[in-house]
Structure formats: C-alpha cells, structure tokens
Motif scaffolding. Structure first.
Motif, PDB file in Angstrom:
ATOM      1  N   ASN A  85       2.174  -1.298  17.770  1.00 48.65           N
ATOM      2  CA  ASN A  85       3.161  -0.020  17.620  1.00 48.65           C
ATOM      3  C   ASN A  85       4.500  -0.652  17.650  1.00 48.65           C
ATOM      4  O   ASN A  85       4.931  -1.587  17.839  1.00 48.65           O
TER       5      ASN A  85
ATOM      6  N   LYS B 191       7.474   4.747  22.865  1.00 49.11           N
ATOM      7  CA  LYS B 191       6.434   4.032  22.126  1.00 49.11           C
ATOM      8  C   LYS B 191       6.022   4.980  20.846  1.00 49.11           C
ATOM      9  O   LYS B 191       5.427   6.064  21.342  1.00 49.11           O
TER      10      LYS B 191
ATOM     11  N   ASP C 105      -7.615  -3.106  27.101  1.00 49.22           N
ATOM     12  CA  ASP C 105      -6.487  -4.399  26.560  1.00 49.22           C
ATOM     13  C   ASP C 105      -5.922  -5.132  27.386  1.00 49.22           C
ATOM     14  O   ASP C 105      -4.558  -5.280  27.410  1.00 49.22           O
TER      15      ASP C 105
ATOM     16  N   ASP D 205       0.481  -0.240  28.532  1.00 49.85           N
ATOM     17  CA  ASP D 205      -0.312  -0.246  27.155  1.00 49.85           C
ATOM     18  C   ASP D 205      -1.770   0.017  27.380  1.00 49.85           C
ATOM     19  O   ASP D 205      -2.709  -0.438  26.643  1.00 49.85           O
TER      20      ASP D 205
ATOM     21  N   GLU E  65      -3.664   2.077  25.575  1.00 49.25           N
ATOM     22  CA  GLU E  65      -4.167   2.817  24.551  1.00 49.25           C
ATOM     23  C   GLU E  65      -5.695   2.891  24.178  1.00 49.25           C
ATOM     24  O   GLU E  65      -6.135   3.804  23.252  1.00 49.25           O
TER      25      GLU E  65
HETATM   26 MG    MG Z   1      -1.036  -1.726  22.761  1.00 51.02          MG
END
Ligand code: MG
Ligand code: ADP
Ligand code: SR1
Ligand code: MG
Length: 362
Positions: free
Chosen positions: A48, A63, A180, A197, A199
């Motif tokens: 990203n 973001k 992640d 983060d 996602e």
């Molecule tokens: Mg990520």
C-alpha cells in the motif's frame, strides 16, 4: 472501480481529499491552514501507500490500498477491499484494546459485506505454496542459496508438513486474527505499543499470528551476525531477542489461560459445562489446547521464516546485509532452523527448548 479508473493519491489530490473530509481536516487545523500541510509518504510495506500528514493542530496517517501489489506492480492485481477488513479489524480491536491500536477517524467504504478471500488466497500462495515449488515470484540470495532453495522444493516431508498447515490456515476459524502479524506491524515507543496493518484479518488459526511474530524475531536473531562490526558483536542483542521470544509465548500463555479461567462459567459451547467443570478435566483440556496451539505456533512461525528467505517478500533484517555471501550464511542458518522447527515442532513442549536451539546452532 476497475484498476484503470483507480488514481493513486499524490500530494495535491491528498490535500483536496482532506479538505473534502471533515473527519480528517478537523484533526489537522482550520480550513485556512490546510494548504500548508506537511505530507510524507512512508509506505515501506509491500502492498500500500501510507502518508503521514501533519497540520498545525495534529497529524493523521492516510493509507491507500492499491488495486495491485505495490512491490510487484500492476501485473499482480489485488483487491482494494482489503482496506475494508483493515478498518473493520482496527475498530473491533480498538473496542477490545483501545490503548494499543490507532484510532480510525475515517474510512472510505469499498464494500460492506464480503469475505477477505483474496488476501487469504495471497497468503495461501506466497506463504504455503510458492516457496515449495518453482514460481516466477520466488527470490533468494543467488547463487549462494540456489541449492538451499532447491532443497526446500525437493523436501517431501517439509512439503507434507506445510500442506497440513495450509489446510489448518484455510479450515480453522478459531479467532479473529490479524493475518500479517510480523514485527513490522508492531510500532513501539518507551510508553506505547501499537499494532497496525490488519488488512489480512479473518477468522483463522490463532497460531498463525503468534507464530508470525516469533518467526520474525527468530529472523532478526539470525540476521545479527551479518550486522556485527568491530564496535558491536551483537551478542547481548541476540540474547535479548531470544528472551523476547520466550517471554512473548509465556506471557501469551499466561494471559490466555487466565482469560479462560475468568470465563469458565460461560455457556460452555465447545465443552459441556457439566463435564468441563470438573477441575481435573478442565486442566487437562487446557493443557491439550495450549500444547496444540504451541505446535501450531512453531509450525506457522517456521513457515513464515521460510517464505521470507526463498519466497517473494523478504525482511529488512537480512536485506540490509550488503555483503551477499554474509547475508546468505545468515539466511541459511535461519532456513535450516526453520526447516527443523517445521518438521520437528511436535517434540517441543516449552518455548525455551525451541528457543535454545538457535543459540546452539547460531
Ligand atoms: Mg499490509
Ligand atoms: P502495508 O500494508 O503496505 O505494509 P503499513 O500499514 O504496514 O502498510 O504501513 C507502512 C508503514 O507506514 C509502516 O511500517 C509505518 O512505518 C508507517 N505507518 C503505518 N501506519 C502508521 C501509523 N498509524 N502511524 C505511524 N506510521 C504508520
Ligand atoms: C507479495 S507478498 C506481500 C506480503 O506483504 C504483506 O505484508 C504480507 O506479508 C504479504 O504476504
Ligand atoms: Mg505492513
């Protein structure tokens, strides 16, 4: 919106976007001050764009999910809907743990209901499949690790183990996981720890998150010899990393089982209360659960280490070792350790056992 219609944000369009979005502009300053914002693109990730925007009254992080993989380009399309899961996971995490995740001020909704299928599919590919076969995306420190990468592709026992973990990843909807959770997703200062983060968030196996974190700590451990110089032999830091591995698992174990005790009088959906409320039985169930979770954690951690050495996306800990021969030596030690851990994880009962092994090999 298709990939063709998509416009990556730049400094000008970002300012226009902020001006049109009160939830963001109100954090930064008066309307009259919004033409002098400081904007820095800091996206060091693979997927990203991330901008830090600072105004007279404060700052925000913006973001933007691209419709393709940033580190590869448009030849690898990737759904923008991951941003929906990231924002939703952050909000849910903030509800449970408000001091340790960034607050979401605004989210541009892409799709209200959908499964985070594409990002799970990406993990299935780049973590559990590609490193074990010939793939155009795989890379390693060549030519030094050519034989090592080939050995991974030809190791049938390793491939059976990773296939089993892949099934678990696909099938076990155990908890809402981050998906992640590498060390780059944890931001710390002396008095604050923030997890960013998410996602890849989905209902998956808990060991995938805990393992990813431990796997990254092990990678950091093995990279240290490549950073040694005449001023710092890195021995103290290496010990600290191994201690952190042990403390992470032990603290997780302690907190998780304490929560279990706290909620022991719950509805008893998995284990019937009448049977389960026998103290010895409850103790046995808990031990078995944590033992299985420990083995999942070691397995997923090892798989995440292997993918960072012979798969598409690597870690800065190794990438920043300029001398390729030296880097390959460190990577090979990490790879050998990870292969051993993946195949033999079930024989470990305590994190300090698994923890001692690299100390002896490193
Ligand atoms: Mg990520
Ligand atoms: P990607 O999904 O591409 O990996 P990240 O969300 O991890 O993107 O963001 C990339 C980088 O941007 C992070 O490693 C960090 O340096 C910076 N960053 C992201 N979110 C924040 C935040 N809330 N505050 C400060 N920096 C951030
Ligand atoms: C092409 S793979 C990109 C990787 O970056 C993300 O942060 C995840 O770790 C993903 O596997
Ligand atoms: Mg990231």
């Amino acid at each position: 919106m298709s990939s063709d219609e998509f416009r990556p944000l730049n400094e000008n369009s970002l300012v226009e976007y902020i001006k049109a979005t009160p939830a963001l502009s109100s954090k930064l300053g008066d309307v009259s001050q919004l033409d002098n914002l400081q904007i820095k693109e800091v996206g060091d990730g693979n997927l990203n764009f991330v901008f830090i925007v600072t105004g007279p009254s404060g700052s925000v992080v913006i973001k933007q999910a691209l419709p393709y993989m940033r580190c590869i380009g448009e030849s690898w399309p990737m759904t923008k809907e991951r941003a929906y899961f990231e924002a939703t996971a952050l909000k849910e995490e903030a509800r449970l743990c408000p001091n340790h995740v960034p607050e979401v001020y605004h989210f541009d909704r892409v799709a209200q209901f959908c499964g985070n299928v594409e990002l799970c599919r990406l993990t299935e590919q780049v973590v559990f499949s590609d490193p074990y076969k010939v793939s155009e995306y795989n890379r390693w420190t060549s030519p030094y690790l050519d034989k090592d990468a080939e050995a991974v592709r030809e190791d049938n026992i390793l491939k059976l183990e990773v296939a089993q973990l892949k099934s678990t990843f696909c099938e076990r909807a155990q908890a809402l996981i981050h998906g992640d959770y590498h060390t780059g997703s944890v931001m710390v200062t002396q008095d604050s720890t923030q997890l960013i983060d998410p996602e890849f968030a989905f209902y998956g196996p808990m060991g995938f998150d805990v393992g990813a974190f431990l796997g990254n700590l092990f990678l950091a451990y093995f990279s240290q010899d490549g950073h040694v110089d005449h001023e710092n032999d890195r021995k103290t830091y290496k010990k600290w990393i191994l201690r952190t591995v042990a403390e992470t698992w032990n603290l997780f174990h302690e907190k998780f089982t304490a929560l279990w005790d706290e909620h022991k009088d719950g509805p008893g959906e998995a284990y019937l209360p009448a049977i389960y409320n026998t103290p010895e039985l409850q103790q046995l169930v808990k031990q078995k659960f944590m033992n299985d979770l420990f083995h999942d954690t070691l397995g997923f951690g090892a798989a995440k280490m292997i993918r960072r050495i012979v798969g598409v996306a690597h870690v800065e800990d190794f990438e920043s070792i300029k001398d390729a021969g030296k880097r390959a030596d460190c990577e090979r030690r990490a790879l050998d350790f990870a292969k051993m851990l993946l195949k033999e994880r079930r024989k470990f009962q305590e994190i300090t056992e698994a923890d001692m092994v690299p100390e002896q090999r490193g």
